[in-house]
Design an enzyme around this catalytic site. Structure first.
Site, short mmCIF file in Angstrom:
data_model
loop_
_atom_site.label_atom_id
_atom_site.label_comp_id
_atom_site.label_asym_id
_atom_site.label_seq_id
_atom_site.Cartn_x
_atom_site.Cartn_y
_atom_site.Cartn_z
N LYS A 99 47.37 45.98 31.31
CA LYS A 99 47.01 45.43 29.89
C LYS A 99 46.41 46.77 29.28
O LYS A 99 46.22 46.52 27.67
CB LYS A 99 45.35 45.39 30.90
CG LYS A 99 44.70 44.56 31.63
CD LYS A 99 43.82 44.34 32.35
CE LYS A 99 42.86 42.75 33.23
NZ LYS A 99 41.73 43.67 33.65
N ASP A 115 52.31 36.63 34.24
CA ASP A 115 53.27 36.63 33.74
C ASP A 115 54.13 35.08 33.78
O ASP A 115 54.44 35.25 32.99
CB ASP A 115 53.64 37.82 32.94
CG ASP A 115 52.21 38.14 32.18
OD1 ASP A 115 51.41 37.31 31.65
OD2 ASP A 115 52.41 39.30 31.65
N ASP A 169 38.15 41.86 32.07
CA ASP A 169 37.97 41.03 33.43
C ASP A 169 38.43 39.89 33.59
O ASP A 169 38.67 39.25 31.84
CB ASP A 169 37.03 40.90 33.70
CG ASP A 169 37.22 40.84 35.20
OD1 ASP A 169 37.72 41.52 35.95
OD2 ASP A 169 36.20 39.69 35.71
N PHE A 177 53.05 41.63 33.42
CA PHE A 177 52.83 41.99 34.69
C PHE A 177 51.89 41.00 35.43
O PHE A 177 51.89 39.73 34.56
CB PHE A 177 51.97 42.77 34.60
CG PHE A 177 50.57 42.58 34.34
CD1 PHE A 177 49.07 42.11 34.47
CD2 PHE A 177 50.02 42.43 32.56
CE1 PHE A 177 47.89 41.94 34.08
CE2 PHE A 177 49.17 42.50 31.57
CZ PHE A 177 47.63 41.48 32.37
N HIS A 181 45.09 35.13 25.79
CA HIS A 181 44.16 35.79 25.44
C HIS A 181 43.41 37.06 25.64
O HIS A 181 42.50 37.05 24.76
CB HIS A 181 43.24 35.43 27.37
CG HIS A 181 44.54 35.88 28.08
ND1 HIS A 181 46.26 35.58 28.39
CD2 HIS A 181 44.68 36.84 29.27
CE1 HIS A 181 46.65 36.06 29.17
NE2 HIS A 181 46.00 37.46 29.97
N ARG A 182 43.83 38.33 25.73
CA ARG A 182 44.10 39.50 25.84
C ARG A 182 44.63 39.46 24.69
O ARG A 182 42.84 40.43 23.87
CB ARG A 182 44.46 40.28 26.90
CG ARG A 182 44.13 42.08 26.27
CD ARG A 182 45.07 42.48 27.84
NE ARG A 182 44.16 41.93 29.08
CZ ARG A 182 44.63 41.45 29.88
NH1 ARG A 182 45.90 41.14 29.71
NH2 ARG A 182 44.54 40.73 30.89
N THR A 235 40.61 50.82 33.05
CA THR A 235 41.34 49.89 33.27
C THR A 235 42.41 51.07 34.90
O THR A 235 42.97 51.46 34.27
CB THR A 235 42.21 49.23 33.34
OG1 THR A 235 42.77 47.87 32.94
CG2 THR A 235 42.94 50.28 31.53
P1 ITT Z 1 41.27 46.50 36.42
O1 ITT Z 1 40.19 45.43 36.82
O2 ITT Z 1 41.90 48.11 36.75
O3 ITT Z 1 41.12 46.36 34.51
P2 ITT Z 1 42.65 44.36 37.98
O4 ITT Z 1 44.03 44.19 37.52
O5 ITT Z 1 42.21 44.35 38.99
O6 ITT Z 1 42.66 45.53 36.72
P3 ITT Z 1 41.51 42.04 36.86
O7 ITT Z 1 40.07 41.99 37.92
O8 ITT Z 1 41.24 41.25 35.15
O9 ITT Z 1 42.51 43.34 36.62
O10 ITT Z 1 42.15 41.05 37.42
C1 ITT Z 1 42.51 39.73 37.10
C2 ITT Z 1 44.14 39.10 37.64
O11 ITT Z 1 44.72 38.54 36.76
C3 ITT Z 1 45.07 40.96 37.50
O12 ITT Z 1 45.69 41.25 39.21
C4 ITT Z 1 46.30 40.53 37.13
O13 ITT Z 1 47.19 39.68 38.50
C5 ITT Z 1 46.16 38.78 36.71
N1 ITT Z 1 46.25 38.86 35.18
C6 ITT Z 1 45.09 39.58 34.56
N2 ITT Z 1 45.59 39.03 33.25
C7 ITT Z 1 46.68 39.05 32.70
C8 ITT Z 1 47.87 38.82 32.15
O14 ITT Z 1 47.36 38.61 30.92
N3 ITT Z 1 49.15 38.08 32.58
C9 ITT Z 1 49.04 37.80 33.98
N4 ITT Z 1 48.68 38.03 35.11
C10 ITT Z 1 47.54 38.75 34.86
#
Ligand code: ITT
Length: 182
Positions: free
Chosen positions: A11, A142, A64, A139, A167-168, A6
């Site tokens: 995350k 949030d 994701d 992040f 969710h995570r 990631t």
């Molecule tokens: P990786 O794919 O490298 O893991 P990413 O940030 O690009 O990192 P995603 O493709 O899953 O991750 O993107 C989902 C977006 O949704 C991410 O940029 C965050 O801004 C948001 N997001 C995901 N999980 C979140 C959470 O727990 N709280 C707040 N925002 C979240």
């Protein structure tokens, strides 16, 4: 050692804390991977795992996630990363102006690759988009997401508080069950 691929430090902080508390150590592999345009997180994860499997040694997983807002037909959903980079949380709040129902949910799909196969586990968290951004923890979106049954946004919670309902957190508990059950 299992690796979590990631680019997102937040995350990794959440998942590693939850797994560590269950006696599972992970390492971060900070590198991007191809994210296809698809309607479902499952498809994005399967494609990512397949392409990484050719390049990454040993066992690894990806996460994701997306924020699905009911009144916006599920937007930003699978486009959450793009939406965050472009309009950000302030842009989402603007889209919600005049919208009656703030109902939304976060979803996470984790794809684990190892021992010759790929397994997907999922987690979701229902909640609502806040009227304004609050809090400085966490992040991404949030500061504007309030999980159901809580008054605080995710950004006003500690990592453990967020993990308990998020969710995570739910997906990572399912991952821990897979890892511990074999
Ligand atoms: P990786 O794919 O490298 O893991 P990413 O940030 O690009 O990192 P995603 O493709 O899953 O991750 O993107 C989902 C977006 O949704 C991410 O940029 C965050 O801004 C948001 N997001 C995901 N999980 C979140 C959470 O727990 N709280 C707040 N925002 C979240």
């Amino acid at each position: 050692m299992i690796r979590f691929v990631t680019t997102n430090e937040g995350k990794f902080r959440e998942v590693s804390a939850l797994l560590r508390a269950r006696g599972i150590q992970i390492e971060r592999l900070d590198r991007p991977y191809p994210e296809i345009q698809a309607d479902r997180l499952d498809d994005v994860v399967e494609y990512a795992v397949d392409s990484l499997a050719a390049e990454v040694d040993g066992e690894f997983f990806v996460d994701d996630s997306g924020l699905f807002i009911e009144a916006l037909g599920g937007f930003p959903g699978v486009y959450s990363s793009f939406a965050y980079r472009t309009i950000g949380a302030p842009g989402v709040l603007r889209l919600m102006e005049g919208v009656e129902s703030p109902a939304a949910r976060f979803e996470t799909v984790i794809g684990l690759h190892g021992q010759g196969k790929t397994q997907l586990v999922r987690g979701a968290c229902r909640g609502a988009i806040a009227r304004e951004a609050r809090g400085s923890g966490g992040f991404g979106f949030d500061p504007i997401f309030v999980p159901e049954g809580h008054g605080k946004t995710f950004a006003e919670m500690t990592t453990d508080e967020k993990n308990a309902v998020s969710h995570r957190g739910n997906a990572a508990r399912a991952l821990a069950a897979v890892l511990q059950g074999r």
